[in-house]
Scaffold this motif. Structure first.
Motif, PDB file in Angstrom:
ATOM      1  N   ILE B  16       7.497   5.704   2.642  1.00 47.90           N
ATOM      2  CA  ILE B  16       6.140   5.973   2.159  1.00 47.90           C
ATOM      3  C   ILE B  16       6.036   5.688   0.659  1.00 47.90           C
ATOM      4  O   ILE B  16       5.051   5.111   0.193  1.00 47.90           O
ATOM      5  N   ALA B  17       7.085   6.029  -0.087  1.00 48.46           N
ATOM      6  CA  ALA B  17       7.093   5.734  -1.522  1.00 48.46           C
ATOM      7  C   ALA B  17       7.052   4.211  -1.752  1.00 48.46           C
ATOM      8  O   ALA B  17       6.328   3.722  -2.635  1.00 48.46           O
ATOM      9  N   GLU B  18       7.791   3.471  -0.941  1.00 51.65           N
ATOM     10  CA  GLU B  18       7.786   2.003  -1.065  1.00 51.65           C
ATOM     11  C   GLU B  18       6.404   1.435  -0.757  1.00 51.65           C
ATOM     12  O   GLU B  18       5.918   0.524  -1.436  1.00 51.65           O
ATOM     13  N   LEU B  19       5.786   1.987   0.307  1.00 50.65           N
ATOM     14  CA  LEU B  19       4.450   1.514   0.684  1.00 50.65           C
ATOM     15  C   LEU B  19       3.442   1.796  -0.430  1.00 50.65           C
ATOM     16  O   LEU B  19       2.620   0.945  -0.774  1.00 50.65           O
ATOM     17  N   ARG B  20       3.541   2.995  -0.993  1.00 53.68           N
ATOM     18  CA  ARG B  20       2.586   3.394  -2.043  1.00 53.68           C
ATOM     19  C   ARG B  20       2.646   2.413  -3.208  1.00 53.68           C
ATOM     20  O   ARG B  20       1.614   1.959  -3.715  1.00 53.68           O
ATOM     21  N   GLU B  21       3.863   2.064  -3.575  1.00 55.79           N
ATOM     22  CA  GLU B  21       4.058   1.131  -4.681  1.00 55.79           C
ATOM     23  C   GLU B  21       3.463  -0.239  -4.350  1.00 55.79           C
ATOM     24  O   GLU B  21       2.761  -0.836  -5.172  1.00 55.79           O
ATOM     25  N   SER B  53      -3.406  14.202  10.349  1.00 51.66           N
ATOM     26  CA  SER B  53      -2.244  13.880   9.519  1.00 51.66           C
ATOM     27  C   SER B  53      -2.199  12.380   9.214  1.00 51.66           C
ATOM     28  O   SER B  53      -1.785  11.976   8.122  1.00 51.66           O
ATOM     29  N   LYS B  54      -2.680  11.569  10.134  1.00 47.78           N
ATOM     30  CA  LYS B  54      -2.747  10.125   9.857  1.00 47.78           C
ATOM     31  C   LYS B  54      -3.758   9.845   8.748  1.00 47.78           C
ATOM     32  O   LYS B  54      -3.500   9.053   7.840  1.00 47.78           O
ATOM     33  N   GLU B  55      -4.902  10.504   8.860  1.00 54.22           N
ATOM     34  CA  GLU B  55      -5.942  10.313   7.849  1.00 54.22           C
ATOM     35  C   GLU B  55      -5.447  10.753   6.462  1.00 54.22           C
ATOM     36  O   GLU B  55      -5.628  10.046   5.470  1.00 54.22           O
ATOM     37  N   LYS B  56      -4.801  11.905   6.448  1.00 55.18           N
ATOM     38  CA  LYS B  56      -4.316  12.465   5.187  1.00 55.18           C
ATOM     39  C   LYS B  56      -3.272  11.528   4.562  1.00 55.18           C
ATOM     40  O   LYS B  56      -3.320  11.239   3.361  1.00 55.18           O
ATOM     41  N   MET B  57      -2.359  11.056   5.405  1.00 58.03           N
ATOM     42  CA  MET B  57      -1.323  10.151   4.903  1.00 58.03           C
ATOM     43  C   MET B  57      -1.929   8.862   4.374  1.00 58.03           C
ATOM     44  O   MET B  57      -1.555   8.378   3.297  1.00 58.03           O
ATOM     45  N   ALA B  58      -2.887   8.302   5.122  1.00 60.53           N
ATOM     46  CA  ALA B  58      -3.537   7.061   4.682  1.00 60.53           C
ATOM     47  C   ALA B  58      -4.223   7.279   3.336  1.00 60.53           C
ATOM     48  O   ALA B  58      -4.081   6.463   2.407  1.00 60.53           O
ATOM     49  N   ASN B  59      -4.910   8.378   3.205  1.00 63.74           N
ATOM     50  CA  ASN B  59      -5.563   8.681   1.925  1.00 63.74           C
ATOM     51  C   ASN B  59      -4.551   8.809   0.798  1.00 63.74           C
ATOM     52  O   ASN B  59      -4.755   8.286  -0.298  1.00 63.74           O
ATOM     53  N   SER B  60      -3.465   9.498   1.088  1.00 65.50           N
ATOM     54  CA  SER B  60      -2.478   9.744   0.037  1.00 65.50           C
ATOM     55  C   SER B  60      -1.833   8.436  -0.432  1.00 65.50           C
ATOM     56  O   SER B  60      -1.308   8.338  -1.538  1.00 65.50           O
ATOM     57  N   LEU B  61      -1.859   7.414   0.434  1.00 63.46           N
ATOM     58  CA  LEU B  61      -1.291   6.110   0.069  1.00 63.46           C
ATOM     59  C   LEU B  61      -2.318   5.211  -0.605  1.00 63.46           C
ATOM     60  O   LEU B  61      -2.010   4.076  -0.967  1.00 63.46           O
ATOM     61  N   LEU B 112      -7.122  -3.447  25.256  1.00 68.24           N
ATOM     62  CA  LEU B 112      -7.328  -4.895  25.410  1.00 68.24           C
ATOM     63  C   LEU B 112      -8.445  -5.399  24.508  1.00 68.24           C
ATOM     64  O   LEU B 112      -8.476  -6.582  24.164  1.00 68.24           O
ATOM     65  N   ASN B 113      -9.353  -4.515  24.150  1.00 69.29           N
ATOM     66  CA  ASN B 113     -10.495  -4.940  23.348  1.00 69.29           C
ATOM     67  C   ASN B 113     -10.310  -4.751  21.845  1.00 69.29           C
ATOM     68  O   ASN B 113     -11.159  -5.156  21.063  1.00 69.29           O
ATOM     69  N   ILE B 114      -9.194  -4.143  21.459  1.00 70.62           N
ATOM     70  CA  ILE B 114      -8.876  -4.092  20.030  1.00 70.62           C
ATOM     71  C   ILE B 114      -8.376  -5.478  19.619  1.00 70.62           C
ATOM     72  O   ILE B 114      -7.539  -6.069  20.309  1.00 70.62           O
ATOM     73  N   ASN B 115      -8.897  -5.998  18.537  1.00 70.71           N
ATOM     74  CA  ASN B 115      -8.392  -7.263  17.999  1.00 70.71           C
ATOM     75  C   ASN B 115      -6.876  -7.122  17.784  1.00 70.71           C
ATOM     76  O   ASN B 115      -6.445  -6.262  17.022  1.00 70.71           O
ATOM     77  N   PRO B 116      -6.056  -7.971  18.470  1.00 71.15           N
ATOM     78  CA  PRO B 116      -4.593  -7.810  18.355  1.00 71.15           C
ATOM     79  C   PRO B 116      -4.114  -7.844  16.898  1.00 71.15           C
ATOM     80  O   PRO B 116      -3.121  -7.206  16.561  1.00 71.15           O
ATOM     81  N   GLN B 117      -4.837  -8.523  16.031  1.00 73.20           N
ATOM     82  CA  GLN B 117      -4.454  -8.570  14.617  1.00 73.20           C
ATOM     83  C   GLN B 117      -4.644  -7.226  13.917  1.00 73.20           C
ATOM     84  O   GLN B 117      -4.154  -7.028  12.814  1.00 73.20           O
ATOM     85  N   LYS B 118      -5.429  -6.341  14.551  1.00 70.74           N
ATOM     86  CA  LYS B 118      -5.652  -5.008  13.979  1.00 70.74           C
ATOM     87  C   LYS B 118      -5.003  -3.909  14.817  1.00 70.74           C
ATOM     88  O   LYS B 118      -5.200  -2.723  14.557  1.00 70.74           O
ATOM     89  N   ASP B 119      -4.225  -4.309  15.806  1.00 74.25           N
ATOM     90  CA  ASP B 119      -3.626  -3.359  16.760  1.00 74.25           C
ATOM     91  C   ASP B 119      -2.332  -2.780  16.178  1.00 74.25           C
ATOM     92  O   ASP B 119      -1.223  -3.103  16.607  1.00 74.25           O
ATOM     93  N   VAL B 120      -2.488  -1.884  15.199  1.00 71.10           N
ATOM     94  CA  VAL B 120      -1.323  -1.378  14.463  1.00 71.10           C
ATOM     95  C   VAL B 120      -0.469  -0.403  15.274  1.00 71.10           C
ATOM     96  O   VAL B 120       0.649  -0.069  14.879  1.00 71.10           O
ATOM     97  N   ASP B 121      -0.962   0.028  16.429  1.00 70.74           N
ATOM     98  CA  ASP B 121      -0.140   0.817  17.355  1.00 70.74           C
ATOM     99  C   ASP B 121       0.825  -0.090  18.129  1.00 70.74           C
ATOM    100  O   ASP B 121       1.807   0.390  18.704  1.00 70.74           O
ATOM    101  N   MET B 281       1.731   3.465   8.962  1.00 66.65           N
ATOM    102  CA  MET B 281       1.236   3.062   7.641  1.00 66.65           C
ATOM    103  C   MET B 281       1.797   1.680   7.279  1.00 66.65           C
ATOM    104  O   MET B 281       1.108   0.838   6.703  1.00 66.65           O
ATOM    105  N   SER B 282       3.051   1.457   7.639  1.00 73.17           N
ATOM    106  CA  SER B 282       3.688   0.170   7.361  1.00 73.17           C
ATOM    107  C   SER B 282       3.004  -0.951   8.146  1.00 73.17           C
ATOM    108  O   SER B 282       2.717  -2.028   7.598  1.00 73.17           O
TER     109      SER B 282
END
Lengths: 295, 295
Positions: B16-21, B53-61, B112-121, B281-282
């Motif tokens: 997470i520290a690496e991502l933040r940077e 917790s996902k929202e909070k983490m995304a905000n914190s980054l 199937l309807n999520i754009n695969p380029q945005k399918d971060v799961d 997040m990555s």
């Protein structure tokens, strides 16, 4: 020895007879037939042989069969344009571009541009994913699917059995693993490859071994336990001056030392080979039924 | 014991520290930040905890973070409409629909309807296929990718080692196998499941065992060889009257009997758990860099 052989040619003929019957009955019902288009870029002799045998088989089954031969120096755009045309052709249900294409062609991008519903080779990433996740609407790649069909029609129990797959190619090894772990097949699966520490130790634990490494007679009798079912996907040419053609065909398995220990074994040739084209025809019929919503 | 522990929390914090940077430096360069949208249907308390917790983490980054809460009785069409909007929103690079959705929703169709380029799961079939075939442009699912990252950052050798994966779910077991057999990781991989004949015999042969079955303390010390690296993906609640909450959390591995034999082991909680959100997040940063073509 004879009763140990899994005769792929006989089983493939059975499948083809079943397909012929189904196609004829669907034609009667709907007036339509499956359409298969094979695209060949250049005139590589081996590829021509493959393409011609696919065309011939499709014709013999009563499919609408189209062979498109493009010049060896075709551009990526030209190939993509042909694929797009076939995607939009309502008489075509299956499309395949014969591999390998010439070096100026980006094969991965071509495959990505085939409508996944017509991707009867099963190489489009979305089909790979559908088969891996056990969804019902993918197309398994023809060769591994043919291997599984050989096991089924030879009444080999797969549930709870240990299947060892030697090779991790995207065309055979990985999709074979993908099929063997699915619910209903239920094998415990080990995937081995060039980095595997002790291949013999892995294979000796197998109830079923599937060899797909592309190295002639790589798997020898000392690596196999008594009673193993052996599926040999390899088709290799090795020099042999005693043969009129100067070579003989052999598998990845050393038949002579392995067959005495195996409970069942596929010969090369005449084992897995004939299944690939049968499953291609089966996938094309499947694509037809899905697209036309019949059968 | 202490020096045997793979501390997922510490490793996740590093990531997470690496991502933040990286996010901060990319923002400076481009003026843009990664955008993550999380869609929650209904207000299931557990799902709310995850989503928050996902929202909070995304905000914190420093990500652009959007939480969309839809009514529990939302129609399939309503959810698809939201997904479509997010697909077209240039500020959003990652989309996930929190699982499980209510029963009237067809989750497979949503994915199937999520754009695969945005399918971060990493659950879209085309991403599953890209990861399985070793293509570079997929998104590995967060939990198995987190497990691999734990191994890497704990300097566990994977090449030529025997990894035994217990469980064949589409969320963990299968994609874990998919990652472990790729070139560069190079493990020999065995996938076990409920139909496996002798699970102990399989696990005892493992250099690395990855447990993802969802059964509390299922893997016990007698099933594990001395020196095994143990990754425990399970997070189970078991009744425990001695605890103030009336339960305790435990993994799929019986820590007490397995840890003395393991060379390295993830605790539960604090092992694999914190990695999932870090890898989400990555993946979102990765999606951002691909879509914006920067970094």
């Amino acid at each position: 020895m004879e009763d140990k052989l899994i005769r792929g040619k006989v089983i493939a003929d059975e499948i083809i007879a079943e397909l012929r019957e189904e196609v004829s009955s669907l034609k009667e019902k709907s007036g339509k037939v499956p359409g298969l288009a094979v695209v060949l870029i250049g005139e590589d002799p081996a590829s021509q042989v493959y393409v011609n045998s696919k065309e011939k088989m499709a014709n013999s089954l009563g499919y609408h069969s189209v062979k498109i031969v493009l010049p060896l120096d075709s551009s990526q755009e030209a190939v993509l344009a042909v694929v797009e045309e076939l995607n939009n052709d309502p008489a075509i249900h299956g499309i395949l571009v014969q591999s390998p294409p010439p070096p100026q062609i980006d094969e991965e991008q071509i495959i990505l541009n085939i409508n996944p519903q017509k991707d009867v080779d099963g190489f489009h990433p979305s089909n790979v994913g559908l088969v891996f996740t056990g969804a019902k609407d993918g197309f398994p790649p023809c060769t591994p699917w043919g291997c599984l069909e050989l096991l089924k029609r030879s009444k080999v129990e797969t549930k709870g059995k240990h299947a060892v797959i030697v090779g991790r190619s995207n065309i055979v090894g990985k999709p074979m693993a993908s099929l063997m772990i699915q619910k209903g097949v239920d094998s415990t699966v080990t995937i081995c490859h060039s980095r595997t520490a002790d291949l013999g130790a892995e294979i000796r634990r197998a109830d079923i071994v599937i060899a797909a490494v592309g190295i002639p007679e790589f798997i020898t009798g000392d690596m196999v336990s008594e009673g193993t079912v052996v599926i040999d996907v390899g088709i290799n040419r090795v020099d042999d001056e005693t043969r009129p053609r100067g070579y003989r065909l052999c598998g990845d398995v050393d038949f002579e030392s392995v067959a005495p220990k195996a409970s069942l074994i596929t010969p090369v040739p005449g084992g897995v080979g004939p299944m690939t084209i049968a499953m291609l025809m089966s996938n094309t019929l499947l694509a037809f039924k899905r697209i036309e919503n019949i059968g």
